[in-house]
Design an enzyme around this catalytic site. Structure first.
Site, PDB file in Angstrom:
ATOM      1  N   CYS A 193       2.672  -8.930   0.636  1.00 25.54           N
ATOM      2  CA  CYS A 193       3.969  -8.920   1.172  1.00 25.54           C
ATOM      3  C   CYS A 193       4.993  -9.329   0.675  1.00 25.54           C
ATOM      4  O   CYS A 193       6.032  -9.057   0.772  1.00 25.54           O
ATOM      5  CB  CYS A 193       4.138  -9.504   2.725  1.00 25.54           C
ATOM      6  SG  CYS A 193       3.941 -11.245   2.574  1.00 25.54           S
ATOM      7  N   GLU A 239       6.896   1.285   2.687  1.00 26.56           N
ATOM      8  CA  GLU A 239       6.208   0.296   1.972  1.00 26.56           C
ATOM      9  C   GLU A 239       4.972   1.206   1.450  1.00 26.56           C
ATOM     10  O   GLU A 239       4.532   1.881   2.455  1.00 26.56           O
ATOM     11  CB  GLU A 239       5.791  -0.760   3.088  1.00 26.56           C
ATOM     12  CG  GLU A 239       4.977  -1.894   2.486  1.00 26.56           C
ATOM     13  CD  GLU A 239       4.574  -2.813   3.466  1.00 26.56           C
ATOM     14  OE1 GLU A 239       4.085  -2.346   4.474  1.00 26.56           O
ATOM     15  OE2 GLU A 239       4.532  -3.998   2.907  1.00 26.56           O
TER      16      GLU A 239
HETATM   17  P1  NAD Z   1      -1.962  -3.675  10.078  1.00 27.16           P
HETATM   18  O1  NAD Z   1      -0.715  -3.685  10.830  1.00 27.16           O
HETATM   19  O2  NAD Z   1      -2.794  -2.414   9.833  1.00 27.16           O
HETATM   20  O3  NAD Z   1      -3.193  -4.693  10.490  1.00 27.16           O
HETATM   21  C1  NAD Z   1      -2.728  -6.174  11.095  1.00 27.16           C
HETATM   22  C2  NAD Z   1      -3.453  -6.667  12.042  1.00 27.16           C
HETATM   23  O4  NAD Z   1      -3.334  -5.665  13.378  1.00 27.16           O
HETATM   24  C3  NAD Z   1      -4.974  -6.521  11.978  1.00 27.16           C
HETATM   25  O5  NAD Z   1      -5.657  -7.546  12.455  1.00 27.16           O
HETATM   26  C4  NAD Z   1      -5.361  -5.204  12.614  1.00 27.16           C
HETATM   27  O6  NAD Z   1      -6.867  -5.184  13.242  1.00 27.16           O
HETATM   28  C5  NAD Z   1      -4.527  -5.197  13.582  1.00 27.16           C
HETATM   29  N1  NAD Z   1      -4.262  -3.844  14.200  1.00 27.16           N
HETATM   30  C6  NAD Z   1      -4.161  -2.673  13.249  1.00 27.16           C
HETATM   31  N2  NAD Z   1      -3.817  -1.647  14.192  1.00 27.16           N
HETATM   32  C7  NAD Z   1      -3.489  -2.052  15.241  1.00 27.16           C
HETATM   33  C8  NAD Z   1      -3.107  -1.489  16.317  1.00 27.16           C
HETATM   34  N3  NAD Z   1      -2.808  -0.054  16.467  1.00 27.16           N
HETATM   35  N4  NAD Z   1      -3.028  -2.232  17.604  1.00 27.16           N
HETATM   36  C9  NAD Z   1      -3.219  -3.542  17.481  1.00 27.16           C
HETATM   37  N5  NAD Z   1      -3.533  -4.141  16.488  1.00 27.16           N
HETATM   38  C10 NAD Z   1      -3.809  -3.380  15.531  1.00 27.16           C
HETATM   39  O7  NAD Z   1      -1.939  -4.558   8.608  1.00 27.16           O
HETATM   40  P2  NAD Z   1      -2.720  -4.578   7.306  1.00 27.16           P
HETATM   41  O8  NAD Z   1      -2.957  -3.293   6.765  1.00 27.16           O
HETATM   42  O9  NAD Z   1      -3.936  -5.281   7.579  1.00 27.16           O
HETATM   43  O10 NAD Z   1      -1.965  -5.620   6.316  1.00 27.16           O
HETATM   44  C11 NAD Z   1      -0.843  -5.216   5.386  1.00 27.16           C
HETATM   45  C12 NAD Z   1       0.426  -5.330   5.913  1.00 27.16           C
HETATM   46  O11 NAD Z   1       0.457  -6.836   6.305  1.00 27.16           O
HETATM   47  C13 NAD Z   1       1.648  -4.805   5.218  1.00 27.16           C
HETATM   48  O12 NAD Z   1       2.475  -4.225   5.706  1.00 27.16           O
HETATM   49  C14 NAD Z   1       2.107  -6.217   4.626  1.00 27.16           C
HETATM   50  O13 NAD Z   1       3.707  -6.222   4.061  1.00 27.16           O
HETATM   51  C15 NAD Z   1       1.983  -6.979   5.952  1.00 27.16           C
HETATM   52  N6  NAD Z   1       2.131  -8.341   5.459  1.00 27.16           N
HETATM   53  C16 NAD Z   1       3.273  -9.085   5.766  1.00 27.16           C
HETATM   54  C17 NAD Z   1       3.507 -10.400   5.600  1.00 27.16           C
HETATM   55  C18 NAD Z   1       4.717 -11.077   5.888  1.00 27.16           C
HETATM   56  O14 NAD Z   1       4.854 -12.427   5.707  1.00 27.16           O
HETATM   57  N7  NAD Z   1       5.740 -10.296   6.388  1.00 27.16           N
HETATM   58  C19 NAD Z   1       2.462 -10.985   4.989  1.00 27.16           C
HETATM   59  C20 NAD Z   1       1.216 -10.479   4.734  1.00 27.16           C
HETATM   60  C21 NAD Z   1       1.022  -8.934   4.926  1.00 27.16           C
END
Ligand code: NAD
Length: 505
Positions: free
Chosen positions: A292, A390
């Site tokens: 991120c 992103e």
């Molecule tokens: P994601 O949003 O796909 O998933 C995050 C979590 O949400 C997971 O546990 C997943 O199982 C759950 N999830 C996924 N779809 C869902 C839905 N429809 N309903 C409810 N829950 C759901 O993210 P990812 O691909 O695992 O991670 C990457 C993202 O995280 C990137 O956008 C990155 O920028 C962000 N990120 C942000 C930070 C920060 O500090 N701002 C830090 C790390 C990662």
């Protein structure tokens, strides 16, 4: 302390939930596949929690809360110190689990564990962090003081890109404050947190204080709406962060939801270009851009672009893409779906008219891993999808501007505001940037500001929903509620039982 020889050191076939201090062996109706991204092969299957399983975990956490909230600060810190030692001694094992399911190279995985460990060290100071305030004699014979109390069972929902560090941004502080925890890790790399759960138990944490439920939307929705869950700490993509924030707060919960990012590195004409190029490489391609805090846009304030691009290209040619356990500089992407999505952005960028300087789609690596090499675009514009969205992969783009003001406007106009960096030798320019930029975390001549446990971590705009950033003092506030007590104790001379004080006449 000896190295721990616990069950989750190697690859496993089935990964199930951790509830009440043990792995559950229930039959799950739904499950997901876990891959080794460097080989493209399935390495395990993870059980998905149903609403009933989440309900059971919340019940266990609620029961454990009744005792844990009354555990002394000494007891809590003793557990945290022991956990810190176990983490330290076993960090290579955790790193290996991360690399096996996430794909990042081992040194990156170790760095992630170290960052998490620093939050544990911060949480070891909880006796000091929880000290309240006291005002004597606010009125005659009346004192006022404040205390902070735990919330109850709290939920932590984490993304795939930091399977150990992101949960550790939250749970050490939550537990130190007297809460009990349910983590819902990413279903893509669920093993590291299971090993962490075993270490917590080995450190003396009572059963039920820390629980893990695996799953997808069903498990998340169950946590978001469960009346027993008092707060939600979420990290993930912006659309889901917004959904989690809206759904959780509608259910009356305290929510902090950290979202996606598009981090800009502004390069002023007086910058040291070798330092800048090194930084662009580290922050653009470290962890294959799946951070991120990755830099994805270099804003080159002219006439700096041509010279900078040459230096970045030279360094890109030396990056070895390959298996993270075999000495590569950059590993694969996490899944085939994600790899293909990132590659589709490269195609889109070309179609939209950006100059493709280095095409990572041509990378040659043995095996069926989810490979995409480092990619560089020049001459991108603000209308292009590769600028607006992103990408979350090893794609770095250069946007050319004529002045500092234009650079600043670009960054401030973007929907995301997680991190940014400026490279310059002019202290006055850097100072202006730190003041004027609408971004939560700013680096000055450093590639990207890494999380520091004792400061709080979080972005602005669409990179964070809610009021609290992660860890640091904001973390302690998030995981506690304030209470103010106004107290009057009558003077012993008032005439109560005889304590040996002079009595009223
Ligand atoms: P994601 O949003 O796909 O998933 C995050 C979590 O949400 C997971 O546990 C997943 O199982 C759950 N999830 C996924 N779809 C869902 C839905 N429809 N309903 C409810 N829950 C759901 O993210 P990812 O691909 O695992 O991670 C990457 C993202 O995280 C990137 O956008 C990155 O920028 C962000 N990120 C942000 C930070 C920060 O500090 N701002 C830090 C790390 C990662």
């Amino acid at each position: 302390m000896a190295k721990s020889n616990l069950k989750y050191c190697g690859l496993m076939k089935t990964i199930s939930h951790w509830i009440n201090g043990a792995v559950t062996n229930e039959k799950s109706e739904r499950s997901g596949e876990v891959f080794n991204p460097a080989t493209g092969k399935i390495s395990g299957s993870v059980n998905f929690a149903s609403t009933a399983t989440v309900d059971m975990a919340v019940g266990v956490a609620a029961t454990a809360f009744n005792e844990w909230r009354h555990s002394s600060l000494t007891k809590r810190t003793q557990v945290l110190f022991a956990f810190r030692e176990l983490l330290h001694v076993n960090k290579e094992k955790i790193a290996a689990l991360i690399t096996a399911e996430h794909g990042k190279v081992l040194s990156d995985a170790l760095g992630e564990v170290t960052r998490g460990l620093e939050v544990v060290e911060f949480a070891c100071g909880i006796p000091h962090l929880l000290k309240g305030g006291f005002s004597e004699e606010v009125s005659t014979g009346v004192d006022v003081y404040s205390i902070r109390q735990p919330l109850g069972p709290v939920a932590i929902i984490s993304p795939f890109n930091f399977p150990a560090m992101v949960p550790m941004w939250f749970f050490p502080i939550a537990i130190a404050c007297g809460n009990t925890v349910i983590v819902k890790p990413s279903e893509k790399d669920p093993s590291a947190i299971m090993y962490v759960a075993e270490l917590l138990k080995a450190a003396g944490l009572p059963d039920g204080v820390f629980n893990v439920v695996h799953g997808d939307k069903e498990a998340v929705d169950a946590l978001l709406t469960h009346p027993g869950i008092k707060s939600v700490s979420f990290v993930g993509s912006t659309p889901i962060a917004k959904y989690v924030y809206e759904t959780g707060t509608k259910s009356g919960k305290r929510v902090q939801a950290l979202g996606g990012a598009k981090n800009h590195m502004v390069v002023l004409p007086d910058a040291d270009l070798n330092l800048t190029a090194d930084a662009a490489i580290n922050a653009g391609f470290g962890s294959a851009g799946e951070r991120c805090m990755a830099i994805s846009v270099v804003v080159a304030v002219e006439p700096v672009a041509d010279a900078l691009i040459e230096k970045i290209k030279e360094r890109m040619a030396k990056i070895k893409t390959g298996d993270g356990t075999q000495g590569a500089d950059m590993g694969p992407l996490v899944t085939k779906v994600h790899r293909d999505k990132v590659a589709s952005y490269v195609t889109a960028g070309e179609k939209e008219g950006a100059t493709l300087v280095v095409d990572g789609r041509n990378v040659k690596v043995d095996g069926e891993g989810f490979w995409l090499g480092p990619t560089l675009f020049d001459n991108i514009t603000t209308e292009m999808s590769i600028y607006k969205e992103e990408i979350f992969g090893p794609v770095l783009s250069i946007i050319r501007v004529k002045s500092y003001d234009q650079a600043l406007k670009l960054v401030n106009d973007h929907q995301y505001g997680n991190g940014t960096a400026i490279f310059t030798n002019d202290g006055g320019a850097a100072r202006r940037y730190q003041n004027e930029v609408e971004v939560g975390m700013v680096g000055i001549n450093v590639p990207i500001p890494v999380p520091m446990a004792y400061f709080s971590f979080g972005g602005w705009k669409n990179s964070l929903f809610g009021d609290s950033h992660a860890h640091g003092t904001e973390g302690v506030h998030f995981f506690t509620r304030g209470k103010v007590i106004t107290s009057r104790w009558l003077d012993p001379s008032h005439g109560g039982i005889n304590l040996g004080f002079p009595q009223n006449t």
